[in-house]
Write an enzyme that holds these catalytic residues in place. Structure first.
Site, short mmCIF file in Angstrom:
data_model
loop_
_atom_site.label_atom_id
_atom_site.label_comp_id
_atom_site.label_asym_id
_atom_site.label_seq_id
_atom_site.Cartn_x
_atom_site.Cartn_y
_atom_site.Cartn_z
N GLY A 13 58.16 24.98 31.83
CA GLY A 13 59.53 25.41 31.53
C GLY A 13 60.53 24.29 31.79
O GLY A 13 61.62 24.52 32.32
N ASP A 64 52.80 27.88 26.21
CA ASP A 64 53.30 29.20 26.62
C ASP A 64 52.45 29.60 27.83
O ASP A 64 51.24 29.80 27.70
CB ASP A 64 53.10 30.18 25.46
CG ASP A 64 53.44 31.62 25.84
OD1 ASP A 64 53.58 31.92 27.05
OD2 ASP A 64 53.54 32.46 24.93
N ASN A 91 57.49 26.57 37.01
CA ASN A 91 58.92 26.86 36.93
C ASN A 91 59.27 27.81 35.78
O ASN A 91 60.28 28.51 35.83
CB ASN A 91 59.68 25.54 36.76
CG ASN A 91 61.11 25.76 36.32
OD1 ASN A 91 61.98 26.11 37.12
ND2 ASN A 91 61.37 25.59 35.02
N TYR A 156 61.74 41.71 36.74
CA TYR A 156 62.02 40.37 37.27
C TYR A 156 61.81 40.36 38.79
O TYR A 156 61.12 39.48 39.32
CB TYR A 156 63.45 39.97 36.91
CG TYR A 156 63.80 38.53 37.26
CD1 TYR A 156 63.38 37.48 36.44
CD2 TYR A 156 64.55 38.23 38.39
CE1 TYR A 156 63.70 36.16 36.76
CE2 TYR A 156 64.88 36.92 38.71
CZ TYR A 156 64.45 35.89 37.88
OH TYR A 156 64.77 34.58 38.20
N LYS A 160 58.89 38.22 40.75
CA LYS A 160 59.22 37.15 41.71
C LYS A 160 58.67 37.47 43.10
O LYS A 160 58.23 36.57 43.82
CB LYS A 160 60.73 36.92 41.73
CG LYS A 160 61.29 36.37 40.42
CD LYS A 160 60.67 35.03 40.04
CE LYS A 160 61.29 34.40 38.81
NZ LYS A 160 60.77 33.08 38.49
N ILE A 189 71.85 29.56 40.40
CA ILE A 189 71.85 28.16 39.99
C ILE A 189 72.41 28.06 38.57
O ILE A 189 72.04 28.86 37.70
CB ILE A 189 70.40 27.59 40.00
CG1 ILE A 189 69.70 27.89 41.34
CG2 ILE A 189 70.40 26.09 39.70
CD1 ILE A 189 70.34 27.32 42.58
#
Ligand SMILES: NC(=O)c1ccc[n+]([C@@H]2O[C@H](COP(=O)([O-])OP(=O)(O)OC[C@H]3O[C@@H](n4cnc5c(N)ncnc54)[C@H](O)[C@@H]3O)[C@@H](O)[C@H]2O)c1
Length: 251
Positions: A13, A64, A91, A156, A160, A189
């Site tokens: 990524g 991918d 990442n 998400y 994580k 970020i």
């Protein structure tokens, strides 16, 4: 300090955002870089920019991370080109917000496949090469959303959190091969992923009010933590997650 001369690093990524910032930092420290992402042309152009800026070898390889076939090919091409693999930075990730009650099975699967299965696939394929040399550094970019809840981001948050404990598990299994496995958990970020949050002044100011450092982070803030974790100075650090969030989650 944190010299990476002659090390070979794959960053997933990495065509933009945090991944590009990490690739730049590792190149500056001496590493040969593989820029990997979903678009070959953008990988090539980011790699060319890094090669010129830091006078290092850098190549782009499309991958991918949710495809085992593409991940295996990424690692194989890296070793064909550079002869070994020392550093993997997981990442690649997607951020997706939708209220829980509107979630579909497809939404859930897509996020988990990229964010969590991708880390498993890349780490396993990379570790196969690292084991041959009894040396390796794997760092995954998780998130503070894997430690605390974040609204409308069920998959998400789950993905994580999964990375953070997968990091501990892999660190235990791979220690005997002298492979360190760690994670960095960013707060807010500034990247294309968070542009919509930063552009919404009302939401942004509200968020900043909860961050003791009263600013958003930049890709370089994450890259600096990754740089330490992939260095030999961090040999005795494994299974850890370093939170880089300006203090957002300490209060
Ligand atoms: N920006 C933030 O505030 C923030 C906070 C916490 C965690 N993170 C994490 O940091 C990482 C980088 O995010 P960013 O902010 O730079 O976002 P970004 O969207 O700018 O970059 C993510 C990159 O991942 C790539 N990608 C997406 N799906 C992929 C796939 N299937 N295979 C390979 N590459 C794929 C994208 O093409 C993109 O280049 C992500 O894992 C993200 O979850 C970001």
């Amino acid at each position: 300090m944190f010299d990476l001369n002659d090390k070979v690093a794959v960053v997933t990524g990495a065509r933009r955002g945090i991944g590009k910032g990490i690739a730049e930092k590792l190149a500056e420290a001496g590493a040969k870089i593989v820029i990997s992402d979903i678009d070959q042309e953008e990988c090539d152009s980011a790699a060319a920019e890094i090669a010129e800026r830091f006078s290092r070898e850098a190549i782009g390889i499309k991958c991918d991370v949710s495809s085992k076939e593409e991940v295996d090919s990424l690692i194989q091409k890296t070793v064909e080109r550079f002869g070994k693999l020392d550093i993997l930075v997981n990442n690649a990730g997607i951020f997706f917000q939708k209220p829980l009650m509107d979630y579909t099975e497809e939404d859930w699967d897509k996020v988990l496949q990229v964010n969590l299965k991708g880390v498993y696939l890349c780490s396993q394929a990379a570790a196969r090469e690292m084991i041959k040399n009894s040396y390796g550094k794997i760092v995954s970019v998780s998130s503070i959303a894997g430690i605390i809840g974040y609204p409308d981001a069920a998959a998400y948050c789950a993905s994580k959190a999964g990375i953070i404990n997968l990091t501990r598990e892999m660190a235990i299994e791979l220690a005997k091969h002298k492979i360190n496995v760690n994670s960095v958990a960013p707060g807010l970020i500034e990247t294309p992923m968070t542009q919509h949050i930063i552009e919404d002044q009302e939401q942004f100011q509200k968020t900043l009010a909860g961050i003791p450092w009263n600013r958003q982070g930049h890709p370089s803030d994450i890259a600096n933590a990754v740089h330490y974790l992939v260095s030999d100075e961090a040999d005795y650090v494994t299974g850890q997650t370093i939170v880089v969030d300006g203090g957002w989650t300490i209060q």
